[in-house]
Scaffold this motif. Sequence first.
Motif, PDB file in Angstrom:
ATOM      1  N   GLN A 131     -59.944  72.407  29.850  1.00  0.00           N
ATOM      2  CA  GLN A 131     -60.513  73.265  30.870  1.00  0.00           C
ATOM      3  C   GLN A 131     -61.112  74.506  30.232  1.00  0.00           C
ATOM      4  O   GLN A 131     -60.641  74.988  29.200  1.00  0.00           O
ATOM      5  CB  GLN A 131     -59.433  73.685  31.889  1.00  0.00           C
ATOM      6  CG  GLN A 131     -58.867  72.516  32.690  1.00  0.00           C
ATOM      7  CD  GLN A 131     -57.420  72.215  32.315  1.00  0.00           C
ATOM      8  OE1 GLN A 131     -57.068  72.264  31.142  1.00  0.00           O
ATOM      9  NE2 GLN A 131     -56.606  71.906  33.297  1.00  0.00           N
ATOM     10  N   GLU A 165     -74.248  80.586  36.223  1.00  0.00           N
ATOM     11  CA  GLU A 165     -73.319  81.321  35.376  1.00  0.00           C
ATOM     12  C   GLU A 165     -74.085  82.315  34.521  1.00  0.00           C
ATOM     13  O   GLU A 165     -75.227  82.070  34.135  1.00  0.00           O
ATOM     14  CB  GLU A 165     -72.510  80.376  34.477  1.00  0.00           C
ATOM     15  CG  GLU A 165     -71.542  79.489  35.250  1.00  0.00           C
ATOM     16  CD  GLU A 165     -70.730  78.584  34.339  1.00  0.00           C
ATOM     17  OE1 GLU A 165     -71.112  78.449  33.149  1.00  0.00           O
ATOM     18  OE2 GLU A 165     -69.723  78.022  34.804  1.00  0.00           O
ATOM     19  N   ASP A 170     -63.135  82.745  38.195  1.00  0.00           N
ATOM     20  CA  ASP A 170     -62.302  81.638  38.687  1.00  0.00           C
ATOM     21  C   ASP A 170     -60.963  82.162  39.203  1.00  0.00           C
ATOM     22  O   ASP A 170     -60.465  83.194  38.745  1.00  0.00           O
ATOM     23  CB  ASP A 170     -62.033  80.626  37.565  1.00  0.00           C
ATOM     24  CG  ASP A 170     -63.071  79.521  37.525  1.00  0.00           C
ATOM     25  OD1 ASP A 170     -63.817  79.353  38.503  1.00  0.00           O
ATOM     26  OD2 ASP A 170     -63.128  78.806  36.495  1.00  0.00           O
ATOM     27  N   SER A 190     -58.125  86.811  40.094  1.00  0.00           N
ATOM     28  CA  SER A 190     -59.333  86.238  39.500  1.00  0.00           C
ATOM     29  C   SER A 190     -59.373  86.498  37.997  1.00  0.00           C
ATOM     30  O   SER A 190     -58.962  87.573  37.529  1.00  0.00           O
ATOM     31  CB  SER A 190     -60.583  86.832  40.147  1.00  0.00           C
ATOM     32  OG  SER A 190     -60.630  86.522  41.523  1.00  0.00           O
ATOM     33  N   SER A 220     -62.747  85.279  43.136  1.00  0.00           N
ATOM     34  CA  SER A 220     -62.396  83.978  43.701  1.00  0.00           C
ATOM     35  C   SER A 220     -62.330  83.986  45.227  1.00  0.00           C
ATOM     36  O   SER A 220     -62.207  82.924  45.840  1.00  0.00           O
ATOM     37  CB  SER A 220     -61.057  83.502  43.128  1.00  0.00           C
ATOM     38  OG  SER A 220     -60.015  84.417  43.433  1.00  0.00           O
ATOM     39  N   THR A 222     -63.369  80.679  32.715  1.00  0.00           N
ATOM     40  CA  THR A 222     -64.627  81.200  33.254  1.00  0.00           C
ATOM     41  C   THR A 222     -64.344  82.401  34.144  1.00  0.00           C
ATOM     42  O   THR A 222     -63.506  82.336  35.047  1.00  0.00           O
ATOM     43  CB  THR A 222     -65.366  80.126  34.070  1.00  0.00           C
ATOM     44  OG1 THR A 222     -65.595  78.974  33.245  1.00  0.00           O
ATOM     45  CG2 THR A 222     -66.708  80.646  34.575  1.00  0.00           C
ATOM     46  N   TYR A 248     -57.341  77.436  38.201  1.00  0.00           N
ATOM     47  CA  TYR A 248     -58.024  77.143  39.469  1.00  0.00           C
ATOM     48  C   TYR A 248     -57.661  75.771  40.004  1.00  0.00           C
ATOM     49  O   TYR A 248     -57.682  75.529  41.214  1.00  0.00           O
ATOM     50  CB  TYR A 248     -59.537  77.237  39.271  1.00  0.00           C
ATOM     51  CG  TYR A 248     -60.081  76.208  38.296  1.00  0.00           C
ATOM     52  CD1 TYR A 248     -60.492  74.955  38.724  1.00  0.00           C
ATOM     53  CD2 TYR A 248     -60.154  76.486  36.926  1.00  0.00           C
ATOM     54  CE1 TYR A 248     -60.963  74.008  37.826  1.00  0.00           C
ATOM     55  CE2 TYR A 248     -60.616  75.552  36.032  1.00  0.00           C
ATOM     56  CZ  TYR A 248     -61.026  74.316  36.487  1.00  0.00           C
ATOM     57  OH  TYR A 248     -61.484  73.370  35.594  1.00  0.00           O
ATOM     58  N   ASP A 249     -57.302  74.839  39.084  1.00  0.00           N
ATOM     59  CA  ASP A 249     -56.945  73.475  39.473  1.00  0.00           C
ATOM     60  C   ASP A 249     -55.445  73.298  39.629  1.00  0.00           C
ATOM     61  O   ASP A 249     -54.959  72.178  39.772  1.00  0.00           O
ATOM     62  CB  ASP A 249     -57.481  72.483  38.442  1.00  0.00           C
ATOM     63  CG  ASP A 249     -57.002  72.804  37.022  1.00  0.00           C
ATOM     64  OD1 ASP A 249     -56.261  73.794  36.855  1.00  0.00           O
ATOM     65  OD2 ASP A 249     -57.377  72.059  36.101  1.00  0.00           O
ATOM     66  N   LYS A 295     -68.927  83.210  36.530  1.00  0.00           N
ATOM     67  CA  LYS A 295     -69.525  82.572  37.693  1.00  0.00           C
ATOM     68  C   LYS A 295     -70.402  83.573  38.438  1.00  0.00           C
ATOM     69  O   LYS A 295     -69.981  84.683  38.739  1.00  0.00           O
ATOM     70  CB  LYS A 295     -68.439  82.040  38.629  1.00  0.00           C
ATOM     71  CG  LYS A 295     -67.604  80.929  38.034  1.00  0.00           C
ATOM     72  CD  LYS A 295     -66.479  80.507  38.949  1.00  0.00           C
ATOM     73  CE  LYS A 295     -66.994  79.799  40.195  1.00  0.00           C
ATOM     74  NZ  LYS A 295     -65.876  79.249  41.018  1.00  0.00           N
ATOM     75  N   SER A 324     -67.791  89.237  40.182  1.00  0.00           N
ATOM     76  CA  SER A 324     -67.459  87.861  40.550  1.00  0.00           C
ATOM     77  C   SER A 324     -65.982  87.791  40.900  1.00  0.00           C
ATOM     78  O   SER A 324     -65.142  88.362  40.200  1.00  0.00           O
ATOM     79  CB  SER A 324     -67.765  86.907  39.395  1.00  0.00           C
ATOM     80  OG  SER A 324     -67.535  85.562  39.780  1.00  0.00           O
TER      81      SER A 324
END
Length: 275
Positions: free
Chosen positions: A24, A110, A30, A41, A130, A27, A70-71, A104, A128
């Motif tokens: 991963q 990006e 995120d 974030s 989340s 970023t 994030y996942d 992001k 940026s």
Amino acid sequence: VEAAGLEDDNVGIRMTAARPRLLQDITGGDAFYVNDSTRCSVGFSVTRDDRPGFATAGHCGRPGDTTTGYDRTAQGTFRASTFPGKDMAWVATGDQWTATPDVKAQDGQEVQVTGSAQALVGAAVCRSGSTTGWRCGTIEQHDTSVSYPEGRVDGLTRTTVCAEPGDSGGPYLAGSQAQGVTSGGSGDCTDGGTTFYQPVNPVLADFGLTLTTTAARTTAPAPQDGTAREEWTSGRVYETGATVTRDGVRYRCLQTHQAQGAWAPAGTPALWQRL
């Protein structure tokens, strides 16, 4: 083998000790989750002693707190955090997470970070996060003190950019230059408001981090008080007014930034003045 229509005598099986894993990217902007509960974030990708990680807000977590990405897969651990007083932290991530210069932006795009030269009051700046994504405004004041219920934080920058809970720790950019990580504010992104960020260069200097940029160097910087006359070194954070030597010539720093290999003083008059 049977379903593929192959004959057994034409098939071999080889065993390997390799264990594949998911990879991963880190970023900016995120989401990440602290102790599998609260959300903040990602700010900017950083490294320390070749260990990847990211800078974020100090109020997001304390040293030892664990994070998921994030996942919602295992991500890392808070290695250092300061709040109140300052609002800064960094998370060291596992080897499956790769530090990137990416942040992001709007509509799935990006922005790649190229450095950390501090923008002036009145400059355009974008954030940026989340929760509310990519939002823009202007810088109103540097070196601001803010009294939160948890305590006073000094050295923040005030902006007209809106933010909401969950955006904390996310990155601020002026063009491709890293500015800071979201601290707090008032209002929201429906009615507008004021938001403050923790400048990124003090984060890098306090924790000995190297900002990941499109021209990244892996040499970890040492904190610097901005007054010593020393040989210019890639990776160090230089404050406005710091003096250095390079190839026998003295220079004074004009803008706070973290030095990059391609930004030697002789070739960057916007950052260095020859003395």
